[in-house]
Design a protein around this motif. Sequence first.
Motif, PDB file in Angstrom:
ATOM      1  N   ILE A   1       1.001  -0.866  -0.377  1.00 29.71           N
ATOM      2  CA  ILE A   1      -0.118   0.119   0.144  1.00 29.71           C
ATOM      3  C   ILE A   1       0.735   1.121  -0.141  1.00 29.71           C
ATOM      4  N   ARG A   2       2.200   1.492   1.229  1.00 27.87           N
ATOM      5  CA  ARG A   2       2.850   2.513   0.798  1.00 27.87           C
ATOM      6  C   ARG A   2       3.379   2.871  -0.487  1.00 27.87           C
ATOM      7  N   GLY A   3       4.056   1.408  -0.886  1.00 28.20           N
ATOM      8  CA  GLY A   3       4.192   1.594  -2.103  1.00 28.20           C
ATOM      9  C   GLY A   3       3.798   1.973  -3.328  1.00 28.20           C
ATOM     10  N   LEU A   4       2.828   1.503  -3.338  1.00 25.54           N
ATOM     11  CA  LEU A   4       0.906   2.095  -4.623  1.00 25.54           C
ATOM     12  C   LEU A   4       1.289   3.420  -4.397  1.00 25.54           C
ATOM     13  N   PHE A   5       0.973   4.243  -3.056  1.00 28.86           N
ATOM     14  CA  PHE A   5       1.073   5.895  -2.767  1.00 28.86           C
ATOM     15  C   PHE A   5       2.252   6.515  -3.274  1.00 28.86           C
ATOM     16  N   LEU A   6       2.894   5.785  -2.735  1.00 29.31           N
ATOM     17  CA  LEU A   6       4.450   6.726  -3.590  1.00 29.31           C
ATOM     18  C   LEU A   6       4.200   6.934  -5.163  1.00 29.31           C
ATOM     19  N   LEU A   7       3.829   5.437  -5.479  1.00 31.88           N
ATOM     20  CA  LEU A   7       3.997   6.298  -6.704  1.00 31.88           C
ATOM     21  C   LEU A   7       2.673   7.330  -7.501  1.00 31.88           C
ATOM     22  N   ASN A   8       1.150   6.955  -6.767  1.00 36.02           N
ATOM     23  CA  ASN A   8       0.888   7.813  -7.352  1.00 36.02           C
ATOM     24  C   ASN A   8       0.191   9.238  -6.621  1.00 36.02           C
ATOM     25  N   GLY A   9       1.377   8.885  -5.877  1.00 38.19           N
ATOM     26  CA  GLY A   9       1.667  10.398  -5.040  1.00 38.19           C
ATOM     27  C   GLY A   9       2.174  11.314  -6.099  1.00 38.19           C
ATOM     28  N   GLY A  10       3.873  10.491  -6.789  1.00 31.57           N
ATOM     29  CA  GLY A  10       4.271  11.265  -7.715  1.00 31.57           C
ATOM     30  C   GLY A  10       3.970  11.559  -9.173  1.00 31.57           C
ATOM     31  N   THR A  11       2.570  10.940  -9.355  1.00 37.02           N
ATOM     32  CA  THR A  11       1.811  11.195 -10.982  1.00 37.02           C
ATOM     33  C   THR A  11       1.035  12.004 -10.705  1.00 37.02           C
ATOM     34  N   VAL A  12       0.537  12.605  -9.496  1.00 42.95           N
ATOM     35  CA  VAL A  12      -0.268  13.643  -8.971  1.00 42.95           C
ATOM     36  C   VAL A  12       0.500  15.267  -9.335  1.00 42.95           C
ATOM     37  N   SER A  13       1.535  15.196  -9.166  1.00 44.93           N
ATOM     38  CA  SER A  13       2.657  16.366  -9.231  1.00 44.93           C
ATOM     39  C   SER A  13       2.887  16.613 -11.194  1.00 44.93           C
ATOM     40  N   ILE A  14       3.797  15.325 -10.437  1.00 47.38           N
ATOM     41  CA  ILE A  14       4.522  15.181 -11.719  1.00 47.38           C
ATOM     42  C   ILE A  14       4.023  15.270 -13.497  1.00 47.38           C
ATOM     43  N   ALA A  15       2.896  14.992 -13.897  1.00 47.71           N
ATOM     44  CA  ALA A  15       1.957  15.256 -14.536  1.00 47.71           C
ATOM     45  C   ALA A  15       2.140  15.892 -14.769  1.00 47.71           C
ATOM     46  N   VAL A  16       1.573  16.580 -14.688  1.00 49.12           N
ATOM     47  CA  VAL A  16       1.618  17.940 -15.065  1.00 49.12           C
ATOM     48  C   VAL A  16       2.817  18.972 -15.044  1.00 49.12           C
ATOM     49  N   PHE A  17       3.948  18.462 -14.397  1.00 48.76           N
ATOM     50  CA  PHE A  17       5.786  18.748 -14.950  1.00 48.76           C
ATOM     51  C   PHE A  17       5.438  18.810 -15.850  1.00 48.76           C
ATOM     52  N   LEU A  18       5.007  17.179 -16.627  1.00 50.47           N
ATOM     53  CA  LEU A  18       5.215  16.805 -17.768  1.00 50.47           C
ATOM     54  C   LEU A  18       4.823  17.497 -19.681  1.00 50.47           C
ATOM     55  N   HIS A  19       3.167  18.145 -19.132  1.00 52.15           N
ATOM     56  CA  HIS A  19       2.827  18.774 -19.639  1.00 52.15           C
ATOM     57  C   HIS A  19       3.731  20.520 -19.795  1.00 52.15           C
ATOM     58  N   THR A  20       4.132  20.833 -18.780  1.00 53.98           N
ATOM     59  CA  THR A  20       5.414  21.861 -19.343  1.00 53.98           C
ATOM     60  C   THR A  20       5.582  21.839 -19.892  1.00 53.98           C
ATOM     61  N   LEU A  21       6.908  20.557 -19.889  1.00 52.42           N
ATOM     62  CA  LEU A  21       8.298  20.232 -19.999  1.00 52.42           C
ATOM     63  C   LEU A  21       7.653  20.181 -22.396  1.00 52.42           C
ATOM     64  N   ARG A  22       6.254  19.952 -22.485  1.00 55.77           N
ATOM     65  CA  ARG A  22       5.522  19.376 -24.026  1.00 55.77           C
ATOM     66  C   ARG A  22       5.399  21.131 -24.475  1.00 55.77           C
ATOM     67  N   PHE A  23       4.797  22.304 -23.601  1.00 53.72           N
ATOM     68  CA  PHE A  23       4.192  23.139 -23.954  1.00 53.72           C
ATOM     69  C   PHE A  23       5.776  23.862 -23.983  1.00 53.72           C
ATOM     70  N   LYS A  24       6.292  23.776 -23.789  1.00 56.95           N
ATOM     71  CA  LYS A  24       8.477  24.490 -23.458  1.00 56.95           C
ATOM     72  C   LYS A  24       9.007  24.112 -24.687  1.00 56.95           C
ATOM     73  N   LYS A  25       8.374  22.863 -25.316  1.00 52.53           N
ATOM     74  CA  LYS A  25       9.243  22.347 -26.174  1.00 52.53           C
ATOM     75  C   LYS A  25      10.000  21.239 -25.800  1.00 52.53           C
ATOM     76  N   VAL A  26      10.505  21.194 -24.156  1.00 52.60           N
ATOM     77  CA  VAL A  26      11.555  20.562 -23.768  1.00 52.60           C
ATOM     78  C   VAL A  26      11.048  19.005 -24.522  1.00 52.60           C
ATOM     79  N   LEU A  27      10.009  18.741 -24.085  1.00 56.88           N
ATOM     80  CA  LEU A  27       9.219  17.227 -25.129  1.00 56.88           C
ATOM     81  C   LEU A  27       8.894  17.495 -25.948  1.00 56.88           C
ATOM     82  N   ALA A  28       8.695  16.518 -26.548  1.00 56.98           N
ATOM     83  CA  ALA A  28       8.033  15.451 -27.277  1.00 56.98           C
ATOM     84  C   ALA A  28       6.471  15.549 -27.012  1.00 56.98           C
ATOM     85  N   PRO A  29       5.681  16.090 -27.875  1.00 52.80           N
ATOM     86  CA  PRO A  29       3.946  15.653 -27.065  1.00 52.80           C
ATOM     87  C   PRO A  29       3.407  14.282 -26.660  1.00 52.80           C
TER      88      PRO A  29
END
Length: 475
Positions: A379-407
Amino acid sequence: MATIAPFEEDTSASVASDSKPPLVVGDDSDGEQTAASTNSSVPSEKDATATPKQPTSASAFLSFPETEPKRFHTLQERAKVPPGIYLSNLLVVSFLYSSGFISNFSSNVVPGIWDSLSYVATDVQQKIGSYLDYFLNLKQTCFLPSNISWPWFQNIMVSALVVTVIGSIYYLLMVKPFRAGMWTGTRARRHRLHRYMGLLFLIQYSLAWYEFIANYEGSAKASYLPVTIALNGIIQATSAYFSFKVLPNLADAGFYSDKAVLSRFFVFENLFYQLLTLFGSLYYNDVLRSQLQSSKLGRGLEILFVFFPYALVRPWFPTTHFKDAGTSMSGRSKANERFYIVATSMVKFFYLWAKYFIGFFINWHVFLGKPTAHEMKFIRGLFLLNGGTVSIAVFLHTLRFKKVLAPRLMFSLYLAQIYATFSAIPIAYVMFTTNPSLAALTFAGLLCNLTRSRLIHAVWCCSSFFLLCFSSVQW
């Protein structure tokens, strides 16, 4: 679990519906999307796009957002503090107070965090030294006939694979953004708190995972690092809402597109999922959960977030819709339209799984005191994995928006992150089969979700609360 990860989608989203959810992490009753704390920059226009007027009460959110465009919102109007911000601040303080995090901050929390950081620093230093010695001697020893064996070859290949995968992730999430000036140079002069707290989040998240993998029995199972990560996520979501006032208020989140910017509604609703993450970080810590359950305030918060998060808390935050994904501002190019249609469907399916089985089921399991030591590690491991998705996901969007990563690369990384939760199915299957009544009640909630009725979902929540707390059913 109670993070995005846990409660991932809202009351009426369904795979068959057009509604949608961040990262995380949750689709809502109208099919909203969950946002992650966003590090993205905003368009340069001074006025936002014409949008529905933002509601000022919880009841107004029940029919939000309106469909007819209204006048442009000025930056002064958009700087007003909505009720959901006040509610989130109240809940954060209540969580920290009732769990003993504040009262034991100097006596337990700070020493605990220091012990975790000290362990990680010492262990990393020792491992780097041992690996350097190993590779320095490798040239003289690896080709000796006595040293060449299948286990030896396996160890070399596994180590190389792990180093390659982890190195690639860090290159994409840290090295490339550094080279693009996300935290350095003239680009980093604005929104400094938001930017550097985002960088701190990545560091915190890495440290928490290292401690979990290398020293679970020693310190990770009672670590306070997950709580600091969740609190950082709260800060990120709140600062993003007030920093990027020029983001358009749209029902299309802008996350499921290769050209659109994020909707400010998407940024705001992410705060709800950050609250779920904070609750999970406290609830899956045995010491903090025990303290939480020892007071009337803590017990009330537990019931609220274990049984009624989407019925009573979620309406205070705006909703973005799957059906509107990619519809605003020509958000999707023709070349990537098919890719995003398939990817959005995959996200819908994930959110149903995450909201009910990673969310409600696991929280009920913990609420009843049923998890074994092995299950709590899962449960704790799954929580860590999911907790990262909440914040890292839109950071990925930022990298796409800034053209750092391809869509496509950006969204593929997001899908890989959320679908990594399915690797836990073998352990989850054992939990489901050993608790069939609880699994059946959870599945009933998923079926209620398919009706897309808030009332039916609320009835299911109340029924679940009665059955688990007051009935004679043996769970």
